[in-house]
Design an enzyme around this catalytic site. Structure first.
Site, short mmCIF file in Angstrom:
data_model
loop_
_atom_site.label_atom_id
_atom_site.label_comp_id
_atom_site.label_asym_id
_atom_site.label_seq_id
_atom_site.Cartn_x
_atom_site.Cartn_y
_atom_site.Cartn_z
N HIS A 268 0.46 -18.89 22.97
CA HIS A 268 -0.20 -20.04 22.32
C HIS A 268 0.78 -20.97 21.95
CE1 HIS A 268 0.07 -17.37 18.81
NE2 HIS A 268 0.68 -18.47 18.31
N LYS B 141 -0.83 -11.67 25.59
CA LYS B 141 0.23 -10.46 25.77
C LYS B 141 -0.23 -9.53 24.98
CE LYS B 141 2.07 -12.13 21.38
NZ LYS B 141 1.93 -11.11 20.62
N HIS C 79 7.39 -15.71 22.90
CA HIS C 79 7.47 -16.82 22.15
C HIS C 79 8.76 -17.16 21.59
CE1 HIS C 79 3.01 -15.55 20.72
NE2 HIS C 79 3.61 -15.24 19.81
#
Lengths: 502, 295
Positions: free
Chosen positions: A192, A162, A254
């Site tokens: 992640h 990203k 996220h």
């Protein structure tokens, strides 16, 4: 005929050369190479595995290895062992490359062929570079025959980091530039957070326990909170962050990824990457869009001022390196959302994300509706706490359930207690780093934990009206080291709830 | 017994004690495997063996991994099998899964009668024996063959990419390893072939069903030949040698590395990933059927 020898999930990946673009960068030294080192040490990598670092800086293989050794020593979760490092580092190579020069890509191809020898390893390209270079690098790789058609003799895949665009339009443009050289199934967009054990455990926890799935809906869930708090500021990313802000940096990726996993409908199978991603997209599509008039009611935007973190004075955001003195970029956001589908309609979802908060912690909490108090009338019980399921994502990964219990003694009282599950005490070993799992999955061609383009686009669509209204939204300020602006608490008041204590 | 329990209680009483993640009952002399399992996560390990007199010992074994220290309890019990079994029951940590690991040629007798019933999962190696114990079993040999199974898939992919109507009509498995029967059983299972007839041939056995033949041949080299019928007749070959698997099909050829994995590595892989997926039981059944034609 179909291939009769196809079996379930492949555990060990086939021979692979991992080619890292941006090899002199921070991510390579901190995460990628220490992650590969641990995978190698734990026996998860194929025997013929190599890493080729690529960047502009001229370096020898040996100098590159020495540089990486420092990173492994500092950041490997298992430390460094000289014998293991010796074996591992012999598989690391370096190739200088100017991303604008086609000849350099031809040289890269020849180098990869030499490293592969008489094997035909898969190539996994990790583009740890600015997204503005993604299209160009992919194009040059394709031009040098380094990207092949999927399903051929050699699999070639690209991992990209990203930000996946700045908004919907730029995200679509970015994808178009990559699609000129690679197919969607070859693109692995890494987030992640999805590699974290607790996040992966969300699906197992929901669907492997008969206890939770029946109550995972609007009938029993009062509200959901997702909090992502960081105690660090913008560090050396001030220039980038000032243009992006916390919504683009955290919420669009996220937070929405965690939310969509938490709220998905059961997929056909947990080993069907497309099935899971289809369900995630459905959740994102069901999030009620905020119209410009509603944004003020549902969003609190703020920026940190100076304060104290871990006993040290820290500067205000506007005094950080690379940040404009009159910046109006948000470093904190609190939002309330609703998923407008059969399962979740009417259940408020509160998100808060901020930098320079009291501590580093990410947590999802599912607050269940209260039990009726009537049974306890006439006793020393004035209220019952909600049962809360807390999924701790970082720094300590674990899950706990708050239940009400009677403390020892002659009186009938009720006190909340935590039933805790922590990875360390239950499994006795530290969780692998998120990057380890994700790198291994990309080598295996397992795409479940990577984000598909339609997920990216849906996430941007949710946020478009938010960005459109940013200028009309007040920008509040909070003291670094606090839990954010007081206005964030006001956001929850109409619902009769408070932010979870972190 | 009391001493053993007291010693375990004293280990449990330590501030740094971490709950064992599982019970493991080990039988045999594969100390390297046992040590590896103990060193990656805290377990209660109970090593059992037969002896005339009952005796116990309990020690704590700690390993440093990075900044972490992993400590396991290592209990040794020697005695008559029934008494060993009763003693093991008292020492199993409650609420945790129990593995039994036996890496011994002999899979009958005391361990299987007395200890195996206490285990949720039994790990053994069919490379050492053709007998497969009953119950929930993990065969290390099945895991060992995984890379070859995977490469056969790649070899067949090559044939399909060349000719979509390609069909496998014959297989020859050349192998010196005692485990080739399991590979042959797996191939029949995946091809959905039930051997209808078979005969003993020089150095092996040949089985047939409608339009399909499989030969299992004892040989010094390890090779699998796949005979494809489609537009043209083609042969695909997988050869294992010097740590490499070589695939050859038509004019295409490629090599992939064969992971020569030890029992220790396989046990650790099982520990990390859990049971391998696949069609083990059906493959064992078909493999045995093939072997029966050889006798």
């Amino acid at each position: 005929m179909g291939n009769p020898f196809v079996e379930g999930r492949v555990l060990s990946p086939p021979s692979t050369i991992l080619v890292i673009f941006g090899a002199s960068g921070d991510l390579t030294g901190r995460k990628l190479v220490p992650g590969c080192y641990n995978l190698f040490k734990d026996g998860y990598l194929p025997e013929s595995f190599s890493i080729v670092g690529v960047s502009r800086t001229p370096l020898s293989d040996e100098a590159f290895r020495e540089k990486l050794k420092d990173g492994v020593t500092k950041y490997s979760r298992s430390g460094i062992d000289e014998e293991w490092w010796k074996q591992f580092s012999s598989r690391i190579f370096y190739q200088p490359l100017d991303a604008t020069k086609e000849a350099d890509f031809i040289a890269l191809r020849e180098r990869l062929q030499r490293i592969g020898g008489d094997t035909i390893p898969n190539y996994l390209y990790y583009l740890a570079v600015s997204p503005s270079l993604f299209g160009e690098i992919a194009g040059k790789l394709k031009g040098a025959d380094l990207i092949e058609t999927p399903g051929g003799v050699r699999e070639t895949r690209l991992i990209v980091e990203k930000p996946f665009g700045y908004d919907l339009e730029t995200a679509q443009n970015l994808a178009s530039s990559l699609y000129q050289s690679a197919k969607e199934e070859q693109l692995y967009r890494i987030d992640h957070y999805l590699g974290k054990e607790t996040v992966q455990n969300i699906l197992v926890f929901r669907f492997a326990n008969g206890l939770f799935e029946p109550i995972w809906n609007r009938k029993y869930v009062d509200h959901i909170q997702i909090s992502v708090a960081e105690d660090i500021g913008v560090e050396n990313r001030g220039d980038y962050f000032d243009k992006a802000g916390i919504v683009r940096d955290f919420v669009q990726n996220h937070v929405f990824q965690m939310l969509s996993l938490l709220c998905i409908e059961p997929p056909n199978s947990l080993s069907d990457a497309e099935g899971i991603r289809n369900e995630k997209v459905k959740v994102l599509k069901s999030i009620k869009r905020l119209t410009p008039g509603l944004v003020q009611k549902h969003i609190v935007r703020a920026q940190y001022g100076k304060g104290l973190i871990k006993g040290l004075d820290v500067p205000a955001y506007r005094d950080e390196k690379g940040v404009a003195k009159d910046s109006t970029t948000e470093t904190y956001i609190a939002m309330s959302l609703e998923i407008d589908n059969w399962r979740w309609s009417g259940v408020p979802i509160f998100l808060r994300v901020g930098k320079r908060l009291s501590k580093r912690i990410s947590e999802i909490s599912v607050h269940f509706k209260q039990a009726p108090l009537s049974l306890f009338r006439g006793r020393q019980v004035e209220s019952l706490e909600q049962n809360v399921l807390r999924i701790q994502v970082q720094p300590k990964e674990g899950i706990s359930l708050r239940v009400n219990s009677k403390p020892p003694g002659p009186r009938m009282r009720v006190e909340p207690v935590e039933m805790d599950f922590s990875y360390h005490s239950s499994f006795g070993i530290a969780s692998p780093e998120a990057y380890e799992r994700l790198l291994l999955d990309a080598m295996r061609g397992e795409a479940t934990l990577f984000t598909r383009q339609d997920e990216i686009e849906e996430a941007w669509k949710i946020l478009e009206p938010v960005f459109d209204s940013f200028e009309e939204l007040p920008l509040y300020f909070y003291e670094a080291g606090s839990w954010g602006p007081k206005e964030a608490a006001e956001l929850l008041k109409p619902y009769g709830v408070r932010w979870a204590r972190l | 017994m009391k001493e053993a329990l007291d010693k375990l209680a004293s280990i449990e009483g330590q501030e740094s004690w971490v709950l064992p993640t599982r019970n493991v009952i080990g039988f045999g002399s594969e100390e390297e495997v046992f040590d590896a399992l103990i060193s990656v996560r805290p377990i209660r390990f109970i090593k059992v063996s037969e002896g005339a007199e009952l005796s116990y010992s309990v020690v704590e074994r700690c390993h440093k991994i990075g900044t972490e220290v992993i400590c396991s309890e290592y209990v040794t019990i020697i005695g008559p099998w029934h008494k060993v079994s009763l003693s093991v029951r008292a020492l199993l940590f409650p609420g945790k899964k129990t593995w039994g690991i036996t890496l011994d040629k002999n899979i009958t007798g005391g361990f299987f009668d007395e200890i195996a019933p206490l285990c949720d999962t039994l790990i053994f190696d069919s490379e050492l024996t053709k007998d497969v114990p009953a119950g929930a079993v993990i065969d290390l040999n099945w895991m060992r063959l995984a890379p070859i199974r995977e490469e056969l898939r790649y070899l067949t992919d090559m044939a399909i990419s060349h000719d979509k109507n390609s069909k496998i009509i014959g297989v020859k498995v050349y192998d010196s390893a005692p485990s080739s029967w399991l590979m042959a059983g797996w191939i029949c299972n995946k091809l959905k072939v039930e051997p209808e007839s078979g005969k003993k041939v020089a150095n092996g056995v040949s089985v047939k069903s409608k339009e399909f033949t499989l030969d299992l041949v004892e040989s010094n080299d390890t090779r699998i030949l796949l005979e494809f019928k489609g537009k043209d007749a083609k042969i695909g070959q997988l050869t294992v040698g010097e740590g490499l698997i070589t695939l050859e099909y038509s004019h295409e050829a490629r090599k992939r590395v064969y992971l020569k994995r030890s029992r220790k590595e396989l046990c650790l892989e099982y520990d990390a990933f859990g049971a391998p997926t696949g069609s083990y039981n059906e493959s064992v059944k078909l493999g045995r059927e093939i072997l029966e034609y050889a006798s």
